[in-house]
Design an enzyme around this catalytic site. Structure first.
Site, short mmCIF file in Angstrom:
data_model
loop_
_atom_site.label_atom_id
_atom_site.label_comp_id
_atom_site.label_asym_id
_atom_site.label_seq_id
_atom_site.Cartn_x
_atom_site.Cartn_y
_atom_site.Cartn_z
N ARG A 1 46.56 77.58 40.79
CA ARG A 1 46.72 76.39 40.55
C ARG A 1 44.91 75.44 40.62
NH1 ARG A 1 49.87 77.07 40.45
NH2 ARG A 1 52.39 77.03 41.79
N GLU B 1 45.44 70.48 48.22
CA GLU B 1 45.57 70.62 46.68
C GLU B 1 45.07 69.59 46.07
OE1 GLU B 1 49.35 71.83 43.79
OE2 GLU B 1 48.91 72.63 45.27
N SER C 1 53.13 69.53 46.99
CA SER C 1 52.30 70.37 48.23
C SER C 1 51.31 70.00 48.24
CB SER C 1 53.06 71.71 47.48
OG SER C 1 54.41 72.51 47.25
#
Length: 346
Positions: A157, A338, A234
């Protein structure tokens, strides 16, 4: 330019203060706007789909450059998309045309240009697996050039493009499979739904349909009528625990929960634990902290922080801190947000 535009209207979390917006519908206009603002010393915030962004409730300084470029071109074994193209529309176009490769990334909100920045991934596939090259505007030199994946420092990520502002993604090119077969199925839940063994392929159209169903069941496909989708997806990444700390974390989990099966996955430089599993076991149930809260965990998926209709950025930040600190206090694992944050700290 438009003044005093609420960024809450342009982000999937539906929060964010007012800003001056420069809308760029073409790549030339985008490049010209960024160059002009940089030359004038005006702060720039780049915004496309707004799906991975948490913006302060205060007025945003400078100018928000809205990337609204939408071109998508298919070739014999690839697709090239402008940075502002809707990502799921890009995936859908490739599948409809009989190509495989991107189907596991169906339903992910946001723009094509954001996918290499975040190294977006789902159901066992990451952008880094399929990316051929990225077209960038270098804001320091002013040059425009294509960059190969090996130069982007991809990780879980993340990439060298994340949390930096000296390059603007203008377009992305992905390799496709002309046979129409999906990427190998590496995610157990998805493979089982398709009646496949892990590592097998299935028709891309069938995989896309199944992925969309799985994501919708978790509130991860945008739906204006469903507040569980008023989120940034998320909110926390799955934590990767360094090898020299793994036994300690496992022992802490056993001390807290007894002998339980902990979801773990191999990762570069460590072991990946499930953030959602840790959040739930730390005592945060779906819908936490309750039906009257402006910001709550999704009622479908504890990894999503959601706006129930009237939340502010401050509400989202407070909830994120509560969850992060609760997991750290119980298991000694610090979760990493995130989304990109603007004007706020978690």
């Amino acid at each position: 330019m438009r003044s005093a535009v609420p960024l809450a209207e342009l982000t999937t979390l539906r929060v964010g203060g007012r800003a001056t917006i420069a809308e760029c519908a073409g790549t030339d206009a985008l490049v010209a706007a960024v160059r002009a603002l940089d030359a004038a010393g005006v702060p720039v915030l780049l915004l496309a789909g707004g799906s991975n962004l948490l913006v302060s409730d205060e007025e945003v300084p400078g100018v928000v450059v809205r990337i609204a470029t939408e071109g998508v071109e298919l070739a014999a074994d690839s697709v090239t998309a402008d940075a502002g193209a809707n990502w799921d529309a890009v995936v859908a176009k490739t599948v409809r045309a009989g190509f495989g490769g991107l189907e596991c990334l169906s339903g992910i909100p946001g723009s094509a240009g954001a996918t290499p920045v975040q190294n977006v991934g789902a159901y066992g596939v990451e952008v880094a697996d399929l990316l051929r090259r990225v077209r960038l505007l270098d804001r320091v030199s002013g040059e425009i050039h294509w960059v190969e994946p090996g130069d982007l420092g991809f990780g879980y990520r993340t990439s060298r493009l994340k949390h930096r502002s000296d390059a603007v993604v203008l377009a992305v090119e992905f390799v496709l499979d002309p046979s129409g077969a999906s990427a190998p199925l590496r995610y157990r839940e998805l493979a089982q739904r398709l009646g496949a063994a892990e590592g097998e392929s299935r028709p891309a159209a069938a995989v896309r349909e199944t992925v969309l169903g799985l994501r919708a069941g978790k509130g991860m496909v945008l739906d204006p009528a469903d507040h569980d989708t008023w989120s940034a997806g998320s909110f926390f990444t799955n934590p990767v625990i360094a090898h020299n700390r793994v036994d300690r974390v496992r022992a802490t989990i056993r001390d807290q929960l007894g002998e339980v099966k902990v979801p773990e996955f191999p990762a570069d430089n460590g072991v990946k634990f499930s953030a959602g599993w840790l959040i739930e076991r730390a005592g945060f149930a779906k819908g936490f902290p309750g039906p009257d809260a402006a910001a709550r965990l999704s009622t479908k998926h504890t990894l999503a922080l959601t706006n129930r209709g009237a939340a502010t950025a401050a509400d989202i930040v407070a909830l994120a801190r509560t969850v992060r600190d609760g997991v750290a206090d119980r298991f000694g694992v610090t979760l990493t947000p995130e989304p990109v944050t603007v004007g706020v700290e978690i």
